[in-house]
Scaffold this motif. Structure first.
Motif, PDB file in Angstrom:
ATOM      1  N   ASP A   2       1.105  -1.288  -0.091  1.00  0.00           N
ATOM      2  CA  ASP A   2      -0.249  -0.328   0.241  1.00  0.00           C
ATOM      3  C   ASP A   2       1.103   1.080   0.213  1.00  0.00           C
ATOM      4  OD1 ASP A   2      -2.387   1.346   0.567  1.00  0.00           O
ATOM      5  OD2 ASP A   2      -1.442   2.038   3.233  1.00  0.00           O
ATOM      6  N   PRO A   3       0.478   2.408  -1.270  1.00  0.00           N
ATOM      7  CA  PRO A   3       1.810   3.469  -1.094  1.00  0.00           C
ATOM      8  C   PRO A   3       1.314   4.139   0.260  1.00  0.00           C
ATOM      9  CG  PRO A   3       0.154   2.631  -3.380  1.00  0.00           C
ATOM     10  CD  PRO A   3      -0.493   2.372  -2.214  1.00  0.00           C
ATOM     11  N   GLU A   4       0.125   4.336   1.281  1.00  0.00           N
ATOM     12  CA  GLU A   4       0.290   5.469   2.203  1.00  0.00           C
ATOM     13  C   GLU A   4       1.074   4.542   3.367  1.00  0.00           C
ATOM     14  OE1 GLU A   4      -0.604   7.837   3.413  1.00  0.00           O
ATOM     15  OE2 GLU A   4      -1.201   8.442   0.990  1.00  0.00           O
ATOM     16  N   LEU A  49       0.845  14.641   0.776  1.00  0.00           N
ATOM     17  CA  LEU A  49       1.834  16.349   2.082  1.00  0.00           C
ATOM     18  C   LEU A  49       3.051  16.059   1.934  1.00  0.00           C
ATOM     19  CD1 LEU A  49      -0.072  16.255   5.312  1.00  0.00           C
ATOM     20  CD2 LEU A  49       0.138  17.889   3.342  1.00  0.00           C
ATOM     21  N   LEU A  50       3.593  14.422   1.968  1.00  0.00           N
ATOM     22  CA  LEU A  50       5.177  14.205   1.585  1.00  0.00           C
ATOM     23  C   LEU A  50       5.324  15.220   0.102  1.00  0.00           C
ATOM     24  CD1 LEU A  50       5.886  10.880   3.288  1.00  0.00           C
ATOM     25  CD2 LEU A  50       7.073  12.899   3.873  1.00  0.00           C
ATOM     26  N   GLY A  51       4.709  14.146  -0.816  1.00  0.00           N
ATOM     27  CA  GLY A  51       4.437  15.555  -1.842  1.00  0.00           C
ATOM     28  C   GLY A  51       5.005  16.259  -2.539  1.00  0.00           C
ATOM     29  N   GLN A  52       3.775  17.335  -1.518  1.00  0.00           N
ATOM     30  CA  GLN A  52       4.010  18.804  -1.404  1.00  0.00           C
ATOM     31  C   GLN A  52       5.412  18.991  -0.668  1.00  0.00           C
ATOM     32  OE1 GLN A  52       0.424  20.675   1.445  1.00  0.00           O
ATOM     33  NE2 GLN A  52      -0.395  19.813   0.077  1.00  0.00           N
ATOM     34  N   LEU A  53       6.210  18.984  -0.383  1.00  0.00           N
ATOM     35  CA  LEU A  53       7.857  18.968   0.675  1.00  0.00           C
ATOM     36  C   LEU A  53       8.308  18.404  -0.442  1.00  0.00           C
ATOM     37  CD1 LEU A  53       8.788  19.099   3.561  1.00  0.00           C
ATOM     38  CD2 LEU A  53       9.226  16.965   4.091  1.00  0.00           C
ATOM     39  N   THR A  56       6.662  16.946  -5.348  1.00  0.00           N
ATOM     40  CA  THR A  56       6.796  15.950  -6.594  1.00  0.00           C
ATOM     41  C   THR A  56       5.203  15.821  -6.810  1.00  0.00           C
ATOM     42  OG1 THR A  56       7.213  14.493  -5.105  1.00  0.00           O
ATOM     43  CG2 THR A  56       8.880  14.974  -6.476  1.00  0.00           C
ATOM     44  N   ASP A  57       4.740  15.215  -7.516  1.00  0.00           N
ATOM     45  CA  ASP A  57       2.843  14.601  -7.649  1.00  0.00           C
ATOM     46  C   ASP A  57       3.253  13.386  -7.207  1.00  0.00           C
ATOM     47  OD1 ASP A  57       3.842  12.134  -9.982  1.00  0.00           O
ATOM     48  OD2 ASP A  57       4.313  13.839 -11.584  1.00  0.00           O
ATOM     49  N   ARG A  58       1.963  12.554  -6.996  1.00  0.00           N
ATOM     50  CA  ARG A  58       1.828  11.308  -6.188  1.00  0.00           C
ATOM     51  C   ARG A  58       2.397  10.545  -6.526  1.00  0.00           C
ATOM     52  NH1 ARG A  58      -2.241   9.930  -2.388  1.00  0.00           N
ATOM     53  NH2 ARG A  58      -2.716   7.721  -2.615  1.00  0.00           N
ATOM     54  N   ASP A  59       2.859   9.925  -8.046  1.00  0.00           N
ATOM     55  CA  ASP A  59       3.401   9.273  -8.339  1.00  0.00           C
ATOM     56  C   ASP A  59       4.699   9.132  -8.624  1.00  0.00           C
ATOM     57  OD1 ASP A  59       1.079   7.266  -9.274  1.00  0.00           O
ATOM     58  OD2 ASP A  59       0.919   8.111 -11.091  1.00  0.00           O
ATOM     59  N   THR A  60       5.292  10.430  -8.338  1.00  0.00           N
ATOM     60  CA  THR A  60       6.745  10.608  -8.672  1.00  0.00           C
ATOM     61  C   THR A  60       7.344  10.446  -7.193  1.00  0.00           C
ATOM     62  OG1 THR A  60       6.969  11.844 -10.274  1.00  0.00           O
ATOM     63  CG2 THR A  60       8.765  12.273  -8.496  1.00  0.00           C
ATOM     64  N   THR A  61       6.291  10.959  -6.539  1.00  0.00           N
ATOM     65  CA  THR A  61       6.233  10.652  -4.685  1.00  0.00           C
ATOM     66  C   THR A  61       6.637   9.344  -4.010  1.00  0.00           C
ATOM     67  OG1 THR A  61       5.031  12.576  -4.115  1.00  0.00           O
ATOM     68  CG2 THR A  61       5.229  11.196  -2.125  1.00  0.00           C
ATOM     69  N   VAL A  62       5.904   8.293  -4.482  1.00  0.00           N
ATOM     70  CA  VAL A  62       6.332   6.286  -4.206  1.00  0.00           C
ATOM     71  C   VAL A  62       7.474   5.860  -4.946  1.00  0.00           C
ATOM     72  CG1 VAL A  62       4.486   4.453  -4.942  1.00  0.00           C
ATOM     73  CG2 VAL A  62       3.209   6.557  -4.161  1.00  0.00           C
ATOM     74  N   SER A  66      10.999   4.926  -1.831  1.00  0.00           N
ATOM     75  CA  SER A  66      11.427   3.525  -2.449  1.00  0.00           C
ATOM     76  C   SER A  66      12.475   3.512  -2.114  1.00  0.00           C
ATOM     77  CB  SER A  66      10.897   2.977  -3.840  1.00  0.00           C
ATOM     78  OG  SER A  66      11.189   4.383  -4.677  1.00  0.00           O
ATOM     79  N   ALA A  67      13.433   5.110  -2.309  1.00  0.00           N
ATOM     80  CA  ALA A  67      14.663   5.258  -2.291  1.00  0.00           C
ATOM     81  C   ALA A  67      15.242   6.012  -1.372  1.00  0.00           C
ATOM     82  CB  ALA A  67      15.260   5.794  -3.911  1.00  0.00           C
ATOM     83  N   GLY A  68      14.138   6.662  -0.493  1.00  0.00           N
ATOM     84  CA  GLY A  68      14.654   6.926   0.527  1.00  0.00           C
ATOM     85  C   GLY A  68      14.291   8.664   0.529  1.00  0.00           C
ATOM     86  N   LEU A  69      14.036   9.209   1.766  1.00  0.00           N
ATOM     87  CA  LEU A  69      14.073  10.877   1.539  1.00  0.00           C
ATOM     88  C   LEU A  69      15.071  10.975   1.291  1.00  0.00           C
ATOM     89  CD1 LEU A  69      11.323  10.785   4.435  1.00  0.00           C
ATOM     90  CD2 LEU A  69      10.567  11.207   2.223  1.00  0.00           C
ATOM     91  N   PRO A  70      14.634  12.528   0.615  1.00  0.00           N
ATOM     92  CA  PRO A  70      15.978  13.374   0.680  1.00  0.00           C
ATOM     93  C   PRO A  70      16.636  13.979   1.486  1.00  0.00           C
ATOM     94  CG  PRO A  70      14.195  14.067  -1.043  1.00  0.00           C
ATOM     95  CD  PRO A  70      13.803  12.858  -0.041  1.00  0.00           C
ATOM     96  N   GLY A  71      17.625  13.466   1.803  1.00  0.00           N
ATOM     97  CA  GLY A  71      18.172  14.333   2.832  1.00  0.00           C
ATOM     98  C   GLY A  71      18.693  13.591   3.946  1.00  0.00           C
ATOM     99  N   THR A  72      18.375  12.136   3.777  1.00  0.00           N
ATOM    100  CA  THR A  72      18.311  11.041   4.962  1.00  0.00           C
ATOM    101  C   THR A  72      19.428  10.288   4.292  1.00  0.00           C
ATOM    102  OG1 THR A  72      16.770  10.094   4.214  1.00  0.00           O
ATOM    103  CG2 THR A  72      16.500  11.501   5.605  1.00  0.00           C
TER     104      THR A  72
END
Length: 114
Positions: A2-4, A49-53, A56-62, A66-72
């Motif tokens: 599940d993406p969420e 909300l993560l997409g806003q941060l 990115t759009d929803r698909d790009t956010t998903v 999968s590669a980890g959040l930027p800055g982490t």
């Protein structure tokens, strides 16, 4: 998966590093991260909300998550693993041997031994 649920898992795994990264950005981005934390703690959807941060759009956010959040960065493997205290995400925390029991970065509860 599940993406969420994946979004919440990644957020929980990388939350502390994301907070550190957000401190270097605008107050608006810091407020958005605070809103994401509130929504995650209430177990409401955070993917948009993560997409806003991330800008990115929803698909790009998903795909990004999968590669980890930027800055982490990547974690370190250890012998003992812990899981989400209420089963809301798939986060696994691996503290140093004989280290403190990790806590959920979103709601502060101690994590459960796997």
């Amino acid at each position: 998966m599940d993406p969420e649920r994946s979004a919440l898992t990644e957020l929980c795994e990388e939350f502390d590093a994301l907070v550190t990264e957000a401190r270097q950005h605008s107050p608006q981005r810091q407020e958005l991260l605070a809103k994401i934390a509130v929504e995650a703690q209430a177990r409401r959807p955070v993917l948009d909300l993560l997409g806003q941060l991330l800008g990115t759009d929803r698909d790009t956010t998903v795909r990004t998550l999968s590669a980890g959040l930027p800055g982490t960065g990547p974690g370190n493997a250890r012998a003992e693993a812990f899981r989400c205290p209420d089963g809301a995400c798939d986060r696994t925390a691996v503290p140093p041997p004989a280290g403190a029991i990790p806590r959920c970065a979103v709601n502060g509860l101690p994590m459960e031994r796997r």
